[in-house]
Every structure is written in C-alpha cells, then in structure tokens.
Design a protein around this motif. Structure first.
Motif, PDB file in Angstrom:
ATOM      1  N   LEU A 220      76.346  77.388 -35.975  1.00 50.04           N
ATOM      2  CA  LEU A 220      76.622  77.008 -34.586  1.00 50.04           C
ATOM      3  C   LEU A 220      77.998  76.357 -34.521  1.00 50.04           C
ATOM      4  O   LEU A 220      78.201  75.279 -35.091  1.00 50.04           O
ATOM      5  N   PRO A 221      78.960  76.981 -33.846  1.00 53.52           N
ATOM      6  CA  PRO A 221      80.345  76.484 -33.859  1.00 53.52           C
ATOM      7  C   PRO A 221      80.491  75.021 -33.469  1.00 53.52           C
ATOM      8  O   PRO A 221      81.217  74.270 -34.131  1.00 53.52           O
ATOM      9  N   LYS A 222      79.820  74.583 -32.424  1.00 52.52           N
ATOM     10  CA  LYS A 222      79.964  73.190 -31.987  1.00 52.52           C
ATOM     11  C   LYS A 222      79.397  72.230 -33.025  1.00 52.52           C
ATOM     12  O   LYS A 222      79.971  71.171 -33.295  1.00 52.52           O
ATOM     13  N   ALA A 223      78.264  72.603 -33.629  1.00 53.47           N
ATOM     14  CA  ALA A 223      77.661  71.745 -34.657  1.00 53.47           C
ATOM     15  C   ALA A 223      78.504  71.747 -35.917  1.00 53.47           C
ATOM     16  O   ALA A 223      78.684  70.706 -36.562  1.00 53.47           O
ATOM     17  N   ALA A 224      79.053  72.920 -36.272  1.00 52.66           N
ATOM     18  CA  ALA A 224      79.834  73.035 -37.499  1.00 52.66           C
ATOM     19  C   ALA A 224      81.109  72.204 -37.448  1.00 52.66           C
ATOM     20  O   ALA A 224      81.679  71.868 -38.489  1.00 52.66           O
ATOM     21  N   ALA A 225      81.570  71.882 -36.252  1.00 51.29           N
ATOM     22  CA  ALA A 225      82.793  71.095 -36.115  1.00 51.29           C
ATOM     23  C   ALA A 225      82.553  69.610 -36.327  1.00 51.29           C
ATOM     24  O   ALA A 225      83.509  68.837 -36.412  1.00 51.29           O
ATOM     25  N   ASP A 226      81.308  69.202 -36.419  1.00 52.08           N
ATOM     26  CA  ASP A 226      80.971  67.780 -36.568  1.00 52.08           C
ATOM     27  C   ASP A 226      80.194  67.585 -37.861  1.00 52.08           C
ATOM     28  O   ASP A 226      78.983  67.808 -37.914  1.00 52.08           O
ATOM     29  N   LEU A 227      80.882  67.179 -38.938  1.00 51.42           N
ATOM     30  CA  LEU A 227      80.255  67.031 -40.233  1.00 51.42           C
ATOM     31  C   LEU A 227      79.131  66.002 -40.207  1.00 51.42           C
ATOM     32  O   LEU A 227      78.097  66.165 -40.846  1.00 51.42           O
ATOM     33  N   ARG A 228      79.325  64.938 -39.439  1.00 48.39           N
ATOM     34  CA  ARG A 228      78.288  63.902 -39.370  1.00 48.39           C
ATOM     35  C   ARG A 228      76.993  64.460 -38.783  1.00 48.39           C
ATOM     36  O   ARG A 228      75.896  64.148 -39.240  1.00 48.39           O
ATOM     37  N   PHE A 229      77.125  65.295 -37.750  1.00 47.45           N
ATOM     38  CA  PHE A 229      75.951  65.896 -37.131  1.00 47.45           C
ATOM     39  C   PHE A 229      75.279  66.876 -38.098  1.00 47.45           C
ATOM     40  O   PHE A 229      74.040  66.920 -38.185  1.00 47.45           O
ATOM     41  N   LEU A 230      76.077  67.643 -38.844  1.00 41.23           N
ATOM     42  CA  LEU A 230      75.515  68.572 -39.819  1.00 41.23           C
ATOM     43  C   LEU A 230      74.689  67.831 -40.861  1.00 41.23           C
ATOM     44  O   LEU A 230      73.588  68.258 -41.235  1.00 41.23           O
ATOM     45  N   ILE A 231      75.220  66.728 -41.351  1.00 43.47           N
ATOM     46  CA  ILE A 231      74.520  65.960 -42.373  1.00 43.47           C
ATOM     47  C   ILE A 231      73.242  65.349 -41.802  1.00 43.47           C
ATOM     48  O   ILE A 231      72.207  65.304 -42.472  1.00 43.47           O
ATOM     49  N   MET A 232      73.295  64.905 -40.542  1.00 45.08           N
ATOM     50  CA  MET A 232      72.103  64.344 -39.917  1.00 45.08           C
ATOM     51  C   MET A 232      70.998  65.388 -39.818  1.00 45.08           C
ATOM     52  O   MET A 232      69.832  65.116 -40.134  1.00 45.08           O
ATOM     53  N   THR A 233      71.343  66.607 -39.392  1.00 41.40           N
ATOM     54  CA  THR A 233      70.332  67.649 -39.252  1.00 41.40           C
ATOM     55  C   THR A 233      69.814  68.104 -40.610  1.00 41.40           C
ATOM     56  O   THR A 233      68.620  68.433 -40.741  1.00 41.40           O
ATOM     57  N   ASP A 234      70.672  68.117 -41.622  1.00 42.14           N
ATOM     58  CA  ASP A 234      70.193  68.415 -42.973  1.00 42.14           C
ATOM     59  C   ASP A 234      69.191  67.359 -43.415  1.00 42.14           C
ATOM     60  O   ASP A 234      68.177  67.665 -44.048  1.00 42.14           O
ATOM     61  N   GLY A 235      69.474  66.112 -43.088  1.00 47.33           N
ATOM     62  CA  GLY A 235      68.557  65.033 -43.427  1.00 47.33           C
ATOM     63  C   GLY A 235      67.214  65.210 -42.738  1.00 47.33           C
ATOM     64  O   GLY A 235      66.157  64.949 -43.331  1.00 47.33           O
ATOM     65  N   MET A 236      67.215  65.669 -41.491  1.00 40.67           N
ATOM     66  CA  MET A 236      65.963  65.914 -40.764  1.00 40.67           C
ATOM     67  C   MET A 236      65.175  67.042 -41.421  1.00 40.67           C
ATOM     68  O   MET A 236      63.942  66.989 -41.517  1.00 40.67           O
TER      69      MET A 236
END
Length: 261
Positions: free
Chosen positions: A48-64
């Motif tokens: 997802l381009p918008k999500a991929a641009a935010d490393l912090r959000f990516l890490i949060m979703t990986d944690g979930m």
C-alpha cells in the motif's frame, strides 16, 4: 460407554485443533522472522503506497500481526492442554504431526490468496520484477507442500510413532515466539527508529544520554545508526524516545535484523 467415547473424541479433537493452531501460528512466525526480519523482503502493508511511505506505521502493523500470531499460539496451547491425555496414545502423535503440517501450510495459503492476490497488501518479494513467481514458489514450497505432506501422514497412518510430536511442536512454537520477541543482538552500531516529531537536537541529546556516538542516518532522518560503548544496553534508548532498537528485543521486530552500514 457412550460418555467415554464422546470424551475420548472430544479430547482427540482438542489435540487435533491444538496441533493445527500451533502449526498455523508457527507458519506466521516463520513468515515474520524470515521474510520481515532476516530477508526483509516485505512488511505486512508494503503493497500500500501510503502505508509504505511511513516506516513507523509499517512497524506498528507488523507488531499487530505478530501479536495475532501469539494469540493463535496461545489458543493452540490451551487446546493441546485440554487434549493432553490423548497425546501419548498410539496414533495421536502422528495425527498431531499431520494437522500441524496442514496448519503450517494453511497459513501460507491464506497469506498468498488473501494478502498477495485479493487485498494486494504485500507480495513475497516487493523488490522483484516478477513478484508472481515468488508468490507461487513460496505457496508451493511452504503452503501446498506441507498440506499435502500432512494429508499423506494422516491418510497413510505414517508417524504413529511420533507420540511426542504435539509436545515438540509446542516447544518449537514457543521458541519461535521467543525469538520473535527477543531476537539476537546486533553487532556493531544499532539502528534506531525514534518517535515521530523528534527534532535532530533531541535525537542527539538521546544519543549523548546513553554515551553513544552518532554513526549515520538515512536520507529522510527516520533511521539513526548509533555506536554504543562496550557493555551498554541498547534497550536504554527506549527511555529516550526510541520506538524500535535493533537487537534490543521487545519491539515490533522489523528492525531487529537491520545492520548499520
């Protein structure tokens, strides 16, 4: 007599469901440890381009995602405990091994169909010019292969001597979950992701607070490489604004195999 038969079948069902759930969770841990951490081929929402641009959000979703796998593993352990009296009996171990393989493969089938093709939230190799090749290869090797092997074991009566198979599976799953939470410590500088909004001066103050030395950062200023003195704990950076510290454990995980260069 009927009550005894019903109780035996129920406990066998718990042993089977527990084995399948642990296999499913182990498939998720395998995906997270190998693809997210070691190979770093994708994050959960890398497609997802918008999500991929935010490393912090990516890490949060990986944690979930990892948290969800802990939940499945916990449920599998509960079921396995409830069916514990059937585990040591002849044939039950082989049945547990079969359903563990089916559960492991099922995770990869679900991931391929749902995440890769229907939702498109990530592919196996995001950096590949032929992502479908890697999707299909991974599906065959770790999805369909284990499922077919599990069916062969179940139908052919193979593995009846593996009475301890469910217990071994439980131990492996717990070890994988522990590795997910406490990855091996990184060598050399650690890579740190600080909380959003931290100014460069605040980052430098955090580095100074742990007696560290600035070793570099990426072009966006999102990731910082910090050399720590011998014997210093990388986890101390969490008290100074760090969200994820490579090799420090208890993080969302996806920086824990990043090496500073």
């Amino acid at each position: 007599m009927m009550d005894e038969i019903f109780t035996a079948r129920r406990k066998t069902g718990y042993a089977v469901m527990g084995s399948a759930a642990l296999g499913f969770a182990l498939g998720g841990f395998f995906d997270g440890i190998l693809l997210h951490q070691i190979l770093q081929w994708h994050h959960l929402l890398s497609g997802l381009p918008k999500a991929a641009a935010d490393l912090r959000f990516l890490i949060m979703t990986d944690g979930m995602f990892h948290l969800a796998m802990y939940g499945v593993a916990a449920l599998g352990l509960v079921w396995l405990w409830r069916g514990r009296t059937r585990i040591a009996e002849d044939g039950t171990g082989g049945l547990g091994l079969a359903w563990a393989m089916i559960g492991f493969g099922s995770w990869h089938v679900v991931d391929a169909v749902l995440s890769h093709w229907l939702l498109g939230i990530h592919r196996i190799r995001m950096d590949s010019e032929a992502p479908l090749f890697w999707d299909i290869l991974w599906l065959c090797l770790f999805g369909l292969g284990p499922i077919l092997l599990g069916i062969w074991i179940k139908r052919g009566g193979r593995g009846s001597g593996f009475r301890s198979a469910p217990l071994v599976l439980a131990a492996i799953t717990i070890a994988a979950g522990t590795m997910q939470a406490f990855p091996p410590a990184a060598e050399g500088p650690v890579v740190v992701l600080f909380r959003s909004g931290m100014a460069e001066a605040e980052v430098m103050a955090a580095i100074e607070a742990v007696d560290g030395v600035f070793a570099g950062s990426d072009a966006t200023g999102t990731l910082w490489a910090i050399a720590l003195p011998d014997g210093a704990s990388a986890a101390s950076l969490y008290a100074h604004g760090a969200l994820v510290v490579s090799g420090a454990g208890l993080s969302a995980g996806c920086l824990d195999y990043v090496r500073a260069s």
